[in-house]
Design a protein around this motif. Structure first.
Motif, PDB file in Angstrom:
ATOM      1  N   UNK A 241      17.632  91.248   4.982  1.00  0.00           N
ATOM      2  CA  UNK A 241      17.075  90.013   4.434  1.00  0.00           C
ATOM      3  C   UNK A 241      18.171  89.000   4.125  1.00  0.00           C
ATOM      4  N   UNK A 242      19.368  89.502   3.818  1.00  0.00           N
ATOM      5  CA  UNK A 242      20.489  88.634   3.511  1.00  0.00           C
ATOM      6  C   UNK A 242      21.277  88.203   4.739  1.00  0.00           C
ATOM      7  N   UNK A 243      20.771  88.533   5.931  1.00  0.00           N
ATOM      8  CA  UNK A 243      21.430  88.101   7.155  1.00  0.00           C
ATOM      9  C   UNK A 243      22.576  88.986   7.603  1.00  0.00           C
TER      10      UNK A 243
ATOM     11  N   UNK B 119      23.266  96.884  12.019  1.00  0.00           N
ATOM     12  CA  UNK B 119      23.374  97.385  13.391  1.00  0.00           C
ATOM     13  C   UNK B 119      24.586  98.295  13.529  1.00  0.00           C
ATOM     14  N   UNK B 120      25.698  97.852  12.977  1.00  0.00           N
ATOM     15  CA  UNK B 120      26.913  98.659  13.038  1.00  0.00           C
ATOM     16  C   UNK B 120      26.746  99.998  12.351  1.00  0.00           C
ATOM     17  N   UNK B 121      26.027 100.000  11.259  1.00  0.00           N
ATOM     18  CA  UNK B 121      25.782 101.234  10.520  1.00  0.00           C
ATOM     19  C   UNK B 121      25.071 102.267  11.394  1.00  0.00           C
TER      20      UNK B 121
ATOM     21  N   UNK C 261      13.906  87.282  15.571  1.00  0.00           N
ATOM     22  CA  UNK C 261      14.842  87.713  14.541  1.00  0.00           C
ATOM     23  C   UNK C 261      14.722  86.813  13.313  1.00  0.00           C
ATOM     24  N   UNK C 262      14.664  85.513  13.524  1.00  0.00           N
ATOM     25  CA  UNK C 262      14.537  84.574  12.407  1.00  0.00           C
ATOM     26  C   UNK C 262      13.256  84.844  11.621  1.00  0.00           C
ATOM     27  N   UNK C 263      12.211  85.292  12.287  1.00  0.00           N
ATOM     28  CA  UNK C 263      10.933  85.477  11.609  1.00  0.00           C
ATOM     29  C   UNK C 263      10.957  86.605  10.586  1.00  0.00           C
ATOM     30  N   UNK C 264      11.850  87.575  10.750  1.00  0.00           N
ATOM     31  CA  UNK C 264      11.862  88.633   9.732  1.00  0.00           C
ATOM     32  C   UNK C 264      13.001  88.493   8.772  1.00  0.00           C
ATOM     33  N   UNK C 265      13.903  87.550   8.972  1.00  0.00           N
ATOM     34  CA  UNK C 265      14.932  87.268   7.982  1.00  0.00           C
ATOM     35  C   UNK C 265      14.421  86.173   7.116  1.00  0.00           C
TER      36      UNK C 265
END
Length: 182
Positions: free
Chosen positions: A48-50, A56-58, A178-182
């Motif tokens: 949520x914080x972008x 993804x890296x995690x 992507x923008x829609x869920x952030x």
């Protein structure tokens, strides 16, 4: 998915939670569930914080226990133990450090392992986003992330500039989703 995460936590809870006299036996399950909530909330808040790069890296299986996500989840769990169980800061921190980093490492490794179908990265992202990532192929995003396709500066990671290339596209494409869920 949450049940499987709680099973991982129980496997790591041993002496830290289950056999800890500071946590009454009738509160053991609450302590385990609190760890799961802390981990999920940390990942959800990062998205949520972008901080999609971090999340993804995690899930590439190349994370380490000193990552910001692991530190944040550990801190959140320690705070929950203080608030919900009445533990002191030092004791809560010790318990959280024994439970969260190992659990999060196992979660990431199991998710990244194609031979282990216990955790599915798409299911995890769908859970974290409240189902808003169902139109995205999260595994493909991770594959591109780890395959170097979007590491434009060849420094071994995908930075914000690199992500612009990953999400670039016109008219109703991936970036809009992507923008829609952030």
């Amino acid at each position: 998915m949450l049940d499987k995460l709680l099973d991982l936590i129980r496997g790591n809870a041993g002496d830290a939670v289950i056999n800890n006299p500071a946590i009454p036996n009738e509160k053991n399950e609450e302590a385990v569930q609190s760890a799961g909530s802390s981990i999920m909330a940390t990942l959800q808040n990062a998205l949520a914080g972008g901080k999609i790069k971090d999340v993804l890296g995690y899930f590439t299986g190349k994370q380490d226990q000193s990552s910001d996500l692991v530190k944040e989840a550990t801190t959140n769990y320690a705070q929950d133990l203080q608030t919900k169980m009445g533990l002191g800061a030092a004791e809560a921190g010790d318990i959280a450090n024994k439970v969260v980093p190992g659990t999060m490492t196992q979660l990431a490794n199991k998710t990244a392992d194609p031979a282990d179908n216990g955790f599915n990265v798409q299911d995890i992202f769908n859970k974290l986003s409240g189902g808003k990532t169902s139109g995205l192929n999260v595994q493909e995003m991770i594959n591109k992330y780890t395959g170097g396709k979007f590491d434009k500066d060849n420094d071994g990671d995908v930075d914000l500039q690199d992500l612009k290339g990953m999400f670039a596209g016109g008219g109703g494409g991936l970036m809009d989703k992507v923008k829609s869920f952030f």
